[in-house]
Design a protein around this motif. Structure first.
Motif, mmCIF file in Angstrom:
data_model
loop_
_atom_site.group_PDB
_atom_site.id
_atom_site.type_symbol
_atom_site.label_atom_id
_atom_site.label_comp_id
_atom_site.label_asym_id
_atom_site.label_seq_id
_atom_site.Cartn_x
_atom_site.Cartn_y
_atom_site.Cartn_z
ATOM 1 N N SER A 47 61.580 43.804 39.037
ATOM 2 C CA SER A 47 62.885 44.031 38.624
ATOM 3 C C SER A 47 63.613 43.073 40.090
ATOM 4 O O SER A 47 64.533 43.113 39.945
ATOM 5 C CB SER A 47 63.262 44.778 38.515
ATOM 6 N N ASP A 48 62.450 43.344 41.097
ATOM 7 C CA ASP A 48 62.723 42.753 42.163
ATOM 8 C C ASP A 48 62.649 41.596 42.559
ATOM 9 O O ASP A 48 61.082 41.279 42.201
ATOM 10 C CB ASP A 48 63.174 43.780 43.277
ATOM 11 N N ASP A 49 62.193 40.856 43.840
ATOM 12 C CA ASP A 49 61.894 39.646 44.316
ATOM 13 C C ASP A 49 61.005 40.071 45.061
ATOM 14 O O ASP A 49 60.426 39.266 45.906
ATOM 15 C CB ASP A 49 63.366 38.943 45.386
ATOM 16 N N GLY A 50 59.862 41.688 45.342
ATOM 17 C CA GLY A 50 59.299 41.370 46.699
ATOM 18 C C GLY A 50 58.011 41.845 45.766
ATOM 19 O O GLY A 50 57.569 41.575 44.478
ATOM 20 N N LEU A 51 56.749 41.032 46.239
ATOM 21 C CA LEU A 51 55.210 41.171 45.444
ATOM 22 C C LEU A 51 54.513 41.971 45.721
ATOM 23 O O LEU A 51 54.990 42.502 46.828
ATOM 24 C CB LEU A 51 55.447 39.844 46.535
ATOM 25 N N LYS A 52 54.239 42.723 44.987
ATOM 26 C CA LYS A 52 53.634 44.067 44.774
ATOM 27 C C LYS A 52 52.405 43.553 43.970
ATOM 28 O O LYS A 52 52.016 42.435 43.215
ATOM 29 C CB LYS A 52 54.078 45.326 44.327
ATOM 30 N N VAL A 53 50.958 44.023 44.617
ATOM 31 C CA VAL A 53 49.628 43.468 44.235
ATOM 32 C C VAL A 53 48.859 44.928 43.784
ATOM 33 O O VAL A 53 48.427 45.686 44.904
ATOM 34 C CB VAL A 53 48.957 42.641 45.387
ATOM 35 N N GLU A 54 48.180 44.850 42.463
ATOM 36 C CA GLU A 54 47.174 45.646 42.313
ATOM 37 C C GLU A 54 45.893 45.534 42.155
ATOM 38 O O GLU A 54 45.623 44.843 41.344
ATOM 39 C CB GLU A 54 47.716 47.053 41.291
ATOM 40 N N LEU A 55 44.712 45.812 43.082
ATOM 41 C CA LEU A 55 43.765 45.213 43.089
ATOM 42 C C LEU A 55 42.376 46.516 41.774
ATOM 43 O O LEU A 55 42.572 47.735 42.591
ATOM 44 C CB LEU A 55 42.414 45.082 44.036
ATOM 45 N N ASP A 56 41.713 46.560 40.701
ATOM 46 C CA ASP A 56 40.917 47.364 40.338
ATOM 47 C C ASP A 56 39.787 47.124 41.283
ATOM 48 O O ASP A 56 39.123 46.770 40.743
ATOM 49 C CB ASP A 56 40.976 46.935 38.755
ATOM 50 N N THR A 57 39.503 48.153 42.026
ATOM 51 C CA THR A 57 38.437 48.316 42.717
ATOM 52 C C THR A 57 36.912 48.943 41.429
ATOM 53 O O THR A 57 35.970 49.518 42.336
ATOM 54 C CB THR A 57 39.002 49.604 43.900
ATOM 55 N N LYS A 58 37.531 49.660 40.199
ATOM 56 C CA LYS A 58 36.244 50.081 39.511
ATOM 57 C C LYS A 58 35.087 49.327 39.288
ATOM 58 O O LYS A 58 35.317 48.238 39.356
ATOM 59 C CB LYS A 58 36.980 50.519 38.118
ATOM 60 N N ILE A 59 33.553 49.882 39.125
ATOM 61 C CA ILE A 59 32.227 48.257 39.556
ATOM 62 C C ILE A 59 31.541 48.950 39.136
ATOM 63 O O ILE A 59 31.248 50.042 38.904
ATOM 64 C CB ILE A 59 31.754 48.440 41.155
ATOM 65 N N THR A 60 31.459 47.815 37.680
ATOM 66 C CA THR A 60 30.888 48.825 36.537
ATOM 67 C C THR A 60 29.281 48.576 37.079
ATOM 68 O O THR A 60 29.511 47.801 37.691
ATOM 69 C CB THR A 60 31.755 47.658 35.331
ATOM 70 N N GLN A 61 28.098 48.327 35.813
ATOM 71 C CA GLN A 61 26.761 47.853 36.067
ATOM 72 C C GLN A 61 26.810 46.385 35.881
ATOM 73 O O GLN A 61 25.852 45.792 36.901
ATOM 74 C CB GLN A 61 26.455 48.744 35.216
ATOM 75 N N ASP A 62 27.392 46.213 34.705
ATOM 76 C CA ASP A 62 27.047 43.803 35.463
ATOM 77 C C ASP A 62 28.269 43.759 36.061
ATOM 78 O O ASP A 62 27.342 42.671 36.842
ATOM 79 C CB ASP A 62 27.871 43.787 33.961
#
Length: 263
Positions: free
Chosen positions: A208-223
């Protein structure tokens, strides 16, 4: 270093000079580097007209180090070489060649001897100092693409920071990265981001705003862990090749105590 990279791979695949328009559709990364090159040409000409050599030379340095070497060539490494797609390899090398030749002319007043060496090595011409100075092409200037690639690089910087916080090496693939922004970026730009951050998927979340947000999925599967071991093995092989002073064309026999089965 950039010129040497081009020469090494051009020789390896026996590349011949071709007009970019004769190869096929030009991708977003190629369009961006040509847009940035022309942006720099216009800026340098404008500043030199005002006898401002300092600003002009800094803009060239920033382009060479930050844009051409650190981003374009690094992101194009997998596009060149014997294993790469022939047309894409030709295109990447053609773009590199074009940029380097123009750069040699642009650099001539600032670094006359290096510019001369580069130009003669690339073209076989008599002298860079007998050439016309680059004028730039407004048809190749794409301010929107330059701006959006800047956003991609900002997201990448934040993604790298989150990897560092989680103590996860770049060679370890991850499932996804989500970014929040006012407007979704193009699929081709998101693909560059996915390759840069070594994630399988890029997800967009409207902000809704101009701010940049980043989320990284850090879960490491077996593959993902298995693929990470494969990439680590490749890195170790490349390091040993370098330590042995092998060329790109040298074939090797690899023996390792373990081998990722799926790879």
């Amino acid at each position: 270093n950039s010129s040497k990279f081009f020469v090494d791979y051009a020789n390896l695949v026996q590349w011949e000079i071709r007009e970019i328009g004769d190869i096929g559709d030009i991708g977003v990364l190629d369009r961006w580097i040509l847009a940035r090159l022309n942006e720099v040409i216009f800026l340098v000409s404008k500043r030199l007209d005002k006898y401002d050599a300092a600003t002009a030379s800094r803009s060239i340095e920033e382009f060479v180090v930050s844009d051409f070497s650190t981003w374009f060539i690094r992101r194009s490494r997998d596009r060149v070489g014997p294993q790469a797609d022939k047309n894409d390899c030709d295109l990447a090398l053609s773009v590199m060649y074009g940029v380097l030749v123009v750069l040699s002319k642009l650099l001539a007043p600032f670094m006359p001897f290096i510019a001369e060496e580069m130009y003669k090595n690339l073209t076989g011409g008599e002298s860079v100092h007998l050439q016309d100075y680059p004028l730039g092409d407004y048809n190749l200037l794409d301010e929107r693409l330059i701006r959006e690639m800047g956003v991609i690089r900002e997201i990448a910087e934040k993604g790298h920071a989150k990897r560092k916080e989680a103590n996860i090496k770049l060679r370890q693939p991850l499932a996804s990265l989500a970014y929040q922004l006012g407007q979704k970026l193009g699929k081709d730009l998101e693909q560059i981001l996915a390759e840069e951050l070594n994630v399988k998927k890029i997800e967009y979340q409207r902000s809704s705003d101009d701010g940049l947000k980043v989320e990284l999925d850090t879960k490491i599967t077996q593959d993902l862990e298995e693929e990470g071991r494969f990439r680590e093995l490749v890195r170790n092989i490349q390091k040993i090749r370098k330590d042995m002073n092998l060329t790109l064309a040298d074939k090797t026999k690899i023996e390792a105590p373990s081998w990722p089965k799926e790879w």
